[in-house]
Each structure stands twice: as C-alpha cells, then as structure tokens.
Design an enzyme around this catalytic site. Structure first.
Site: not given
Length: 160
Positions: A78-80
């Site tokens: 989850q790069f967010t």
C-alpha cells in the site's frame, strides 16, 4: 516502512470478481515501503507484528499474539500510506519507494512472517499484470474482529 494492521475474523482481496488473496482469522496488514527502507526494518516490524498481544485469551483480555492463536496474515502492498497531504488538493506519493525497490521488500516481509510457520497471503497490484483492470474492479473485504487497529511508522520510532 509503515504498517497499518487490523485484527480480522477474515479478509480478502478481489480483482475482477476473482479472489486473489484470502485469510481466516488473524491480521490484515497494509504495508507501505519508503525510499530509505531496507531489510533491516523488516525484522523489527515482523517481530512486533507477530508478538503483538491483541487477541483475547480465555478471560477476554488481550493477551494473545498472532503466534499464540496460529493466525493468518493478509499483506497488502500500500504505497498510499506515504501520501503527503500537506499542500495542494491531490496527495503526493514521492516518499513511497518505486515498485522495483518496494516489491522485493514486501516479499521479504512475507517470508519473515511465514518463517514463524504462519499462513501469509500477499496482494500487490504492482506484481501482477493489470492491463485492462481498473481500480474500481479491485475490492478489499475485511470482517473486523473487535475494534483493534494499529499503525506503525518506522520514522516516528527513530531516536534523534
């Protein structure tokens, strides 16, 4: 490295109506990898997650760990988690590591949890061919098990 963990009775990720990752009781881990992250943080984070006593014992107290209950883990890259919302309207993701750096670390994280003998599923949009898959066709489902959610930001744990 940032991790958001959620205690679940079950969790799954579905793409185009096909389940691509699914677990029973245990933890859903949203894992973000940043530019400065390396394998050194994986051991610390893994140890913290598998030994965190957030599951109830027979007396109803949070006294059991993922290891104690033989729980499962669904890891979602989850790069967010590295969203920077300090300026402007759209968030920036420049602090998130690019896929070439992040994906091997996510895989090492998975292997580190599996080394404890626990079932681990991983979902990462970046490791799959996604031609023709829109973001609206990706669904994550989780069944909360109580109200336990925790976040770990490695950069907040470093001493000056």
């Amino acid at each position: 490295m940032r991790a958001l963990i959620q205690r679940v009775s079950r969790a799954s990720v579905t793409v185009d109506e096909k389940v691509v990752g699914e677990i029973g009781g245990g933890l859903l881990v949203l894992l973000g990898i940043g530019h400065g992250d390396s394998g050194a943080q994986i051991k610390t984070l893994t140890e913290k997650i598998v030994h965190l006593r957030i599951f109830e014992d027979d007396a109803g107290k949070m006294n059991r760990s993922l290891l104690d209950i033989g729980g499962e883990t669904l890891v979602v890259s989850q790069f967010t988690l590295y969203a920077d919302m300090r300026r402007g309207r759209p968030p920036g993701f420049t602090d998130a590591a690019p896929p070439a750096i992040a994906e091997p670390l996510v895989e090492r994280f998975k292997d580190a949890i599996a080394a404890y003998g626990l079932k681990v599923e991983v979902f990462s949009l970046l490791e799959r061919p996604v031609v023709g898959v829109s973001c609206s066709s990706i669904w994550a489902f989780l069944a909360f098990r109580g109200v336990i959610t925790g976040a770990r930001r490695d950069d907040l744990c470093r001493l000056p």
